[in-house]
Design an enzyme around this catalytic site. Structure first.
Site, short mmCIF file in Angstrom:
data_model
loop_
_atom_site.label_atom_id
_atom_site.label_comp_id
_atom_site.label_asym_id
_atom_site.label_seq_id
_atom_site.Cartn_x
_atom_site.Cartn_y
_atom_site.Cartn_z
CE1 TYR A 72 -4.13 1.72 0.57
CE2 TYR A 72 -3.08 3.16 1.19
CZ TYR A 72 -4.17 3.01 1.32
OH TYR A 72 -5.22 4.02 1.23
CG PHE A 124 -7.76 15.36 -25.62
CD1 PHE A 124 -8.20 14.83 -26.51
CD2 PHE A 124 -8.39 14.57 -24.18
CE1 PHE A 124 -8.51 13.61 -26.61
CE2 PHE A 124 -8.98 13.47 -24.57
CZ PHE A 124 -9.15 13.32 -25.66
CG ASP A 125 -12.93 15.22 -25.77
OD1 ASP A 125 -11.23 14.72 -25.35
OD2 ASP A 125 -13.88 14.09 -25.93
CG ASP A 215 -2.01 16.95 -21.84
OD1 ASP A 215 -1.72 15.27 -21.76
OD2 ASP A 215 -3.71 17.06 -22.78
CB ALA A 217 -1.12 12.18 -23.99
CE LYS A 258 -4.27 9.17 -25.08
NZ LYS A 258 -4.80 9.49 -23.76
CG HIS A 450 -17.20 12.52 -27.97
ND1 HIS A 450 -16.79 13.39 -26.82
CD2 HIS A 450 -16.11 11.86 -27.64
CE1 HIS A 450 -15.77 13.57 -25.98
NE2 HIS A 450 -15.39 11.89 -26.78
N1 F0G Z 1 -4.77 14.77 -23.13
C1 F0G Z 1 -4.74 14.36 -24.21
C2 F0G Z 1 -3.38 15.36 -25.00
C3 F0G Z 1 -5.20 13.24 -24.87
O1 F0G Z 1 -5.10 12.83 -26.15
C4 F0G Z 1 -5.81 11.84 -23.53
C5 F0G Z 1 -6.35 11.23 -24.47
C6 F0G Z 1 -5.61 12.73 -22.27
C7 F0G Z 1 -5.11 13.95 -21.68
C8 F0G Z 1 -6.68 12.02 -21.70
O2 F0G Z 1 -6.01 10.79 -21.12
O3 F0G Z 1 -7.55 9.53 -21.78
O4 F0G Z 1 -5.79 8.65 -20.09
O5 F0G Z 1 -7.95 10.05 -19.26
N2 F0G Z 1 -6.68 10.78 -25.29
C9 F0G Z 1 -7.17 9.89 -25.71
C10 F0G Z 1 -7.39 9.61 -27.45
C11 F0G Z 1 -8.18 9.43 -25.32
O6 F0G Z 1 -8.49 9.06 -27.94
O7 F0G Z 1 -7.17 10.16 -27.75
P1 F0G Z 1 -7.22 9.78 -20.71
#
Ligand code: F0G
Length: 458
Positions: A72, A124-125, A215, A217, A258, A450
């Site tokens: 833990y 990102f969304d 950010d 990813a 990613k 979406h």
């Molecule tokens: N930032 C970026 C640039 C992303 O592309 C994503 C996720 C996230 C943050 C959020 O990360 O999914 O681990 O919570 N992108 C995926 C996509 C879902 O299909 O591009 P997460």
């Protein structure tokens, strides 16, 4: 004769995938309310919905998993990950989270308050979602070149410092605490941000007394493009480039699914001890204790190994060449795609491919539907459905670009699969004049619609 390019790995384990008939796909898609997220994975032949969490781990990652320490508190896996983050990314403090959006949730719980403004490059969304959920505003400051899909420009992910200036000039200084830069810029087509731009934005942020958050990813793919396209970086290793990229950042959020090639995981890393302490409170509340956050020990071990592999040139070259291969086949067929070809995906310009579909009838979703019906290929709409409604006026937001993203999972498909995708796109393209009707939304969630939207074809 020059030797042709080949993958820098061999395959050790495979997973079967199923073909289907058009009649079956018609039925399944109807049952899925024309939302490709609702399909079962075995109804999909080639799944390009996302490159997130869908990659194949290496034998080194699988063996690291067996050594996972599930304590833990104070697990060795946590310290393995801490060391990898310090060595590769250069941050002393970090908090594990279950994925990228959880990192956003924790960090923004400290940094984003009602009425705040968060400038960045095509958030990102989930990033935008976490900002808007807190009644703050995300302002897109991506350079204009990003919106001309066929313009060849090496760093279309860049932030416009001029646009940042405007945001700062028109906003009460207390409302902006940080600028967020996404590398590579997913929403504008997997396009990289140059080192020069990171340097400029960092200087700008310092001059305004705000933080620069990255950010991250697809940070390693971004570093690959810097090596390939930016003067002075040709002879640097990916790890050297990554290290310089983060030297300009105060903190980072990471979706490890990613470029760190794991199926689940994320983290926040930062320089400031005080920010770490504030974020720790939320991490414990939302994710888990400080030394595991949202992750099991074995997953942290695989992630530590993935950060190392994901920043190796040979792996990245194999990865990005496959994306280029698909992109180039589409270009050969005359299909309009975002240029230059992005790092993790090929983005088809749906407005150009389906000129007969009005923006109100969602051209990108219409194209994604056609591609699935054609060959069982699942892409994703990056257009008006993803853009959601304006949180204040509740009107549909129609973004400049209507794209279908074909995201390539890492180390997963072969170029034969890419050929199937390319020909399926060509077949849809060849009958574009006959596609005159789009689709409409019949049910939607108030935010991030979406994922769950229900759609009908017109
Ligand atoms: N930032 C970026 C640039 C992303 O592309 C994503 C996720 C996230 C943050 C959020 O990360 O999914 O681990 O919570 N992108 C995926 C996509 C879902 O299909 O591009 P997460």
């Amino acid at each position: 004769m020059e030797l042709p390019f080949a993958e820098s790995y061999r395959i050790k384990m495979v997973a079967p995938i199923k073909k289907s008939t058009r009649a079956e796909r018609e039925q399944w898609l109807k049952e899925a309310h024309y939302n490709l997220f609702n399909l079962k994975s075995d109804q999909v032949f080639i799944d390009l919905l996302t490159d997130s969490g869908t990659g194949a781990m290496s034998e080194q990652q699988w063996s690291a998993m067996m050594l996972g320490d599930e304590s833990y508190a104070g697990a060795s896996s946590y310290y393995n990950l801490k060391t990898a983050i310090q060595n590769i990314l250069g941050f002393d403090y970090f908090l594990p989270t279950h994925q990228g959006r959880a990192a956003e949730n924790v960090l923004f719980s400290v940094l984003v308050k009602e009425g705040d403004v968060v400038p960045g490059n095509s958030h990102f969304d989930t990033t935008k979602g976490h900002i808007e959920f807190r009644k703050a505003k995300a302002i897109d400051c991506t350079i204009e070149e990003a919106y001309q899909t066929e313009l060849e420009y090496p760093f279309k992910g860049n932030v416009s410092v001029e646009k940042l200036e405007k945001v700062f000039a028109s906003t009460d200084a207390s409302k902006i605490k940080f600028i967020i830069v996404t590398v590579t810029n997913n929403s504008s087509g997997g396009q990289p941000v140059s080192m020069q731009n990171l340097r400029d934005v960092s200087q700008f942020a310092k001059s305004k007394g705000v933080m620069l958050i990255v950010d991250s990813a697809r940070f390693a793919e971004n570093a690959y493009f810097i090596k390939k396209r930016e003067k002075g970086y040709e002879n640097k290793s990916i790890k050297e480039i990554v290290s310089e990229m983060y030297s300009y950042a105060d903190a980072m959020t990471m979706s490890s699914k990613k470029d760190a090639i794991v199926n689940m995981g994320g983290f926040i890393a930062m320089r400031s001890e005080s920010l770490f302490e504030q974020a720790s409170v939320f991490n414990i509340m939302f994710e888990g204790y400080l030394t595991y956050g949202g992750m099991s020990g074995r997953d942290m071990n695989a992630l530590a190994q993935g950060l190392d592999e994901g920043t190796e040139f040979d792996y990245l070259e194999t990865r990005i060449k496959q994306v280029e291969y698909l992109g180039n086949r589409l270009i050969e067929f005359g299909i309009p795609i975002q240029r230059p070809i992005g790092g993790h995906a090929v983005f088809i310009d749906a407005k150009k491919l389906l000129p007969n579909i009005a923006k109100e009838e969602f051209p990108a979703q219409t194209l994604a539907i056609e591609l699935y019906l054609e060959a069982g290929i699942r892409g994703v709409e990056i257009g008006a459905i993803l853009a959601d409604r304006d949180p204040i006026t509740r009107e549909n937001r129609y973004p400049a670009l209507e794209l279908v993203r074909l995201a390539i999972p890492r180390r997963t498909y072969t170029n034969n699969h890419m050929d199937v995708v390319a020909v399926a796109c060509k077949n849809v393209f060849d009958r574009k004049e006959k596609i005159t009707k789009g689709c409409k939304i019949v049910k939607e969630a108030p935010i991030m619609r979406h994922f769950t939207v229900k759609i009908e074809r017109m």
